[in-house]
Design a protein around this motif. Structure first.
Motif: not given
Length: 225
Positions: A27-40, A42-53
């Motif tokens: 079996t597998f599932e598909q997941v998408s993540n949208l997140d923001i990383g923060v520190r002093s 600076s920022i890190l914006l991320q959009l991920d797609y995962q295929h999970i087995h």
């Protein structure tokens, strides 16, 4: 050192998993993540797609692969140091100071995941291969942190990203995800981002790539597709 061998161990695990899946259903599932990383500053914006087995529905350990779009932006000076200087005493600790560094990357990653129940899962991932782009920027090159006469130089984000070859900009990250609804999750975690710039001018350097490792707290949303 652990980052250099993580992809090898996970790659072997994926090979064995694929071999097992040829013999029995999985079996597998598909997941998408949208997140923001923060520190002093600076920022890190991320959009991920995962295929999970998963080998079977009861298996709590999963192995993932996916692709991430990452936007890094700093709002203050970042002091990059000669790539590898901390690991090799024969490499001089040159510096390259960039104001408002920014880059965009598209990286493939591998991930190990564990779900103790249907509501919670957590995991660790690392970017394996990708490419980056960004504007050429003017910075200050110095032969060391205490150089009284730094030189102006132009640099740009390294184009080839790989934790395998210690090149470019890439992530390693830990996440903890809670599924509020079957298809919607909240998550948090830590991101280690290795940002890399390459001086494009000829200023007689033995090594013209400079890196800085940054740690981000991240929050975001997860979606089952």
């Amino acid at each position: 050192m652990i980052f250099k061998y993580f992809f090898t161990l996970l790659g072997l695990a994926l090979v064995f998993t694929a071999h097992a899946q040829l013999r029995e259903p999985y079996t597998f599932e598909q997941v998408s993540n949208l997140d923001i990383g923060v520190r002093s500053e600076s920022i890190l914006l991320q959009l991920d797609y995962q295929h999970i087995h998963r080998l079977n529905p009861e298996n709590r350990f999963r192995m993932d692969y996916g692709i991430g779009l990452i936007r890094f932006r700093a709002f203050d000076n970042i002091l990059y140091t000669t790539q590898g200087a901390e690991e090799n005493i024969n490499v001089g600790l040159d510096t390259f100071q960039v104001v408002n560094a920014k880059s965009t990357s598209l990286n493939l990653f591998l991930l190990l995941n564990y779900a103790p129940n249907n509501r919670i899962d957590f995991g660790f991932s690392i970017d394996v291969l990708g490419f980056g782009w960004g504007d050429t920027q003017r910075g200050l090159f110095a032969t060391g942190p205490d150089d009284p006469n730094p030189l102006g130089a132009e640099g740009e984000p390294e184009k080839f990203n790989s934790s395998i070859f210690a090149s470019g900009s890439w992530r390693s990250q830990f996440h903890l995800r809670y599924w509020v609804y079957p298809r919607l999750a909240l998550h948090t975690g830590l991101n280690y981002w290795l940002s890399t710039y390459k001086i494009t001018e000829d200023i007689d350097l033995d090594r013209n790539t400079f890196t800085e490792g940054l740690l981000f707290w991240k929050v975001g949303l997860g979606f089952r597709l």
